[in-house]
Write a protein that holds these residues in place. Structure first.
Motif, short mmCIF file in Angstrom:
data_model
loop_
_atom_site.label_atom_id
_atom_site.label_comp_id
_atom_site.label_asym_id
_atom_site.label_seq_id
_atom_site.Cartn_x
_atom_site.Cartn_y
_atom_site.Cartn_z
N THR A 39 79.19 71.90 -59.37
CA THR A 39 78.21 71.77 -58.35
C THR A 39 78.65 71.99 -57.33
OG1 THR A 39 78.35 69.19 -58.02
CG2 THR A 39 77.18 70.16 -60.15
N VAL A 40 79.97 71.04 -56.36
CA VAL A 40 80.52 71.70 -55.08
C VAL A 40 81.52 72.72 -55.24
CG1 VAL A 40 82.38 70.40 -54.32
CG2 VAL A 40 80.58 69.06 -55.29
N ALA A 41 81.69 73.60 -56.42
CA ALA A 41 82.30 75.08 -56.24
C ALA A 41 81.57 76.25 -55.36
CB ALA A 41 82.68 74.91 -57.70
N PRO A 42 80.80 75.68 -55.61
CA PRO A 42 79.77 76.85 -54.73
C PRO A 42 80.61 77.02 -53.35
CG PRO A 42 78.50 76.37 -56.48
CD PRO A 42 80.12 75.77 -56.36
N LEU A 43 79.93 75.17 -52.72
CA LEU A 43 79.79 75.45 -51.29
C LEU A 43 81.61 75.57 -50.75
CD1 LEU A 43 78.34 71.56 -51.22
CD2 LEU A 43 77.92 73.70 -50.35
N ALA A 52 85.25 68.65 -45.93
CA ALA A 52 84.53 68.72 -44.90
C ALA A 52 82.92 68.41 -45.88
CB ALA A 52 83.68 70.59 -44.47
N VAL A 53 83.22 68.81 -46.93
CA VAL A 53 82.32 68.59 -48.12
C VAL A 53 82.07 67.10 -48.77
CG1 VAL A 53 81.83 69.13 -50.93
CG2 VAL A 53 82.51 70.46 -49.29
#
Length: 81
Positions: A39-43, A52-53
């Protein structure tokens, strides 16, 4: 002598729940982190750095910690972020 035994029993009763809280199911944590990573990969691909994430999301910070500890302990399935 009886005081010492009573004190030991009391201390063991107080410390027992804390000992159970420290046990980590590494495989479940690693699976949760893999799902979160998807889910974090696109960010990350959009240019956001992992730091930052991670600062904006407590679960991401926990996953970073879990991944580091799992790699350090050589848990099967552990991978670095």
């Amino acid at each position: 002598m009886i005081r010492t035994i009573c004190l030991a029993i009391t201390m063991s009763a107080l410390l027992a729940p804390r000992a159970d809280a420290g046990i980590i199911d590494w495989q479940a944590e690693l699976q949760r982190c893999r799902e979160l990573r998807q889910t974090v990969a696109p960010l990350l691909q959009a240019g956001e750095g992992i730091s930052a994430v991670g600062r904006s999301n407590r679960s991401v910070r926990r996953c970073i910690w879990v991944q580091r500890m799992a790699v350090r302990k050589k848990i099967p399935g552990a991978e670095t972020w």
